[in-house]
Design an enzyme around this catalytic site. Structure first.
Site, PDB file in Angstrom:
ATOM      1  CE  LYS A 119      -3.891   2.070   2.559  1.00 32.47           C
ATOM      2  NZ  LYS A 119      -4.843   1.907   3.683  1.00 32.47           N
ATOM      3  CB  SER A 171      -8.150   3.872   2.614  1.00 35.25           C
ATOM      4  OG  SER A 171      -7.345   3.207   3.585  1.00 35.25           O
ATOM      5  CB  SER A 222      -8.586   0.929   5.380  1.00 32.51           C
ATOM      6  OG  SER A 222      -9.291   2.133   5.230  1.00 32.51           O
TER       7      SER A 222
END
Ligand code: GLN
Length: 492
Positions: free
Chosen positions: A79, A154, A178
């Protein structure tokens, strides 16, 4: 070999060890797939081709010399919130569009030490604020199951990359859902560990008392492999706990479900907006677990109505404090031709941050300001404690707690939910972060539009091995986690 992306982490590990293929071949296979397929999915912000090949070559040398570990030579996607030395780290923001960190996050460094090959950095909501990945400065990522839908957020880039078979597994972070919600929207397994289990050093801060990194993959077993790399104490993070991490792979067992007491919170299944298909699939999965030997116990979680307001005070408050560092002076975006220092601050921050980030900074600053601090922030902290106590009381009678991960399946890109509508979609995930507990998402079927549905299991503190084992045993008895989106079937 055209089907390397079909293999589980265990199979990849065996194949590399037995020299059935090299890390270089495997890495090139994934890079080729990203080159061909990611134009449609848009999960990667940065593909680190050169570094990946170099790391793969180094891994192959280790594999030949006998110095390799279980994961040496296996590719991973990070990420874009984890700092990577030499590769851009953007947090999905214009503010950090050109930021290259001078150091690696501990999670990244541990990955390198374990021999993982970094394929690149994947998309996310700006500073991890959002549930769709649409707030990214780099544009929306698409859900591999339906390209006109969001992958969740997210950690939407992490979820989409794995669901499209563009990476065997990926790191994510979870401040209020997330990891679990995008795993749910994309049909993956994702684990949010206990607060303090995974180092936050070098993980760009959103809300520090809630943020926690974790693995996202196709199965609990694959997650266990990545957890073995990510978990552990880190002297560089004062909130990382001095407690030895488990061997999550060795701890996987096939008998975790027998006798397991699963709490079913009354309040959770009457939530307004809970989709009928989601409810049905989750209930079917619970029935299956019951058939496998678990007992379902109805429980009360009386604080349910307080989750969304409490989180949406505390998280923005911490965000407003954490994001002060982006001032146009030290690093990150700087406005051009400032007239004075105030103009520089103001314009750098209004030009560098997107709308959702600005909204949260404003809410958070308000909640922390003199005169409102006690009424909002302190009150929210007190309610947070009550939410935690609610869970601890429940765990006196049950081993895990079941819930959907999200009230709906993936919605359309551009659905343009109002902020409050979007926040309400986080109802099932926020409390886990407020209480610091671990929780896992497992895919348990599809809705009428063939979109994945996820079951969430919440555990007591440090029960990661148990959560992974329960899902692992469920996955040995079912095949939802083996289903692939059509785009993942495409060959490069
Ligand atoms: N959707 C939640 C938010 O926007 C959670 C995000 C997260 O876990 N990073 O704050």
């Amino acid at each position: 070999m055209t089907d390397l992306h079909r293999l589980s982490i265990r199979e990849l590990s065996q194949g590399l060890t037995n020299a059935e293929f090299s890390s270089r071949e495997l890495t090139e296979h994934y890079l080729k797939r990203i080159g061909k397929i990611d134009a449609q999915v848009q999960s990667f912000i940065t593909v680190a081709e050169e570094q990946a090949i170099a790391q793969a070559n180094a891994a192959d040398a280790l594999l030949k010399s006998g110095g390799a570990g279980a994961l040496t030579g296996i590719p991973v996607a990070h990420k874009d919130i984890f700092c990577t030395n030499g590769i851009k780290t953007t947090a999905g923001s214009k503010m950090l569009d050109n930021f290259i960190s001078p150091y690696d996050a501990t999670v990244v460094a541990k990955g390198k030490a374990a021999g993982l090959v970094t394929l690149g950095k994947v998309n996310m909501d700006e500073f991890a604020m959002g549930s769709t990945s649409e707030s990214s400065y780099f544009g929306a990522t698409r859900n591999p199951w339906a390209l006109d839908r969001v992958p969740g957020g997210s950690s939407g880039g992490s979820a989409a990359a794995v669901a499209a078979d563009l990476a065997p597994f990926a790191t994510g972070t979870d401040t209020g859902g997330s990891i679990r919600q995008p795993a749910s929207f994309c049909g993956l397994t994702g684990l949010k560990p206990t607060y303090g289990r995974v180092s936050r050093f070098g993980m760009i801060a959103y809300a520090s008392s809630l943020d926690q990194g974790g693995p996202m993959a196709r199965s609990a077993e694959d997650c266990a492999y990545l957890m073995n790399v990510m978990a552990g104490h880190d002297a560089k993070d004062s909130t990382s706990v001095q407690k030895e991490a488990d061997d999550y792979v060795a701890n996987l067992n096939g008998t975790a479900v027998k006798g397991l007491r699963i709490g079913i919170p009354k309040q959770y299944f009457n939530v307004q907006g809970l989709d009928a298909d989601v409810k049905a699939r989750v209930e079917e999965s619970l029935k299956k677990l019951e058939d496998m030997g678990a007992t379902l116990v109805e429980i009360d979680l009386n604080m349910t109505d307080a989750y969304v307001p409490t989180y949406y005070l505390i998280a923005p408050a911490e965000a407003s404090s954490n994001l002060q560092r982006y001032d146009g002076v030290r690093y990150g975006y700087r406005a051009e031709n400032p007239t004075d220092i105030l103009d520089l601050y103001k314009r750098s921050r209004s030009e560098g941050f997107g709308a959702e980030v600005q909204r949260r900074i404003l809410i958070g600053t308000y909640a922390l300001s003199a005169g409102y601090y006690d009424a909002y922030y302190v009150k929210a902290q007190k309610v947070r404690r009550l939410i935690q106590q609610d869970f601890l009381k429940a765990f006196e009678n049950v081993d895990v707690i079941a819930a959907p991960s999200a009230p709906t399946t993936a919605y359309k890109i551009g659905a343009n939910l109002s902020p409050t509508e979007m926040y309400l979609g986080d109802i099932y995930t926020l409390a886990v972060n407020l209480a610091g507990l671990p929780a896992i998402n497992a895919p348990v079927g599809f809705d009428a539009d063939n979109l994945p549905v996820g079951l969430q299991l919440i555990g007591n503190y440090w029960s990661e091995s148990q959560l992974l084992s329960v899902v692992h045993q469920y996955q040995q008895a079912t095949d939802w986690h083996t289903k692939r989106a059509a785009i993942a079937e495409e060959n490069a």
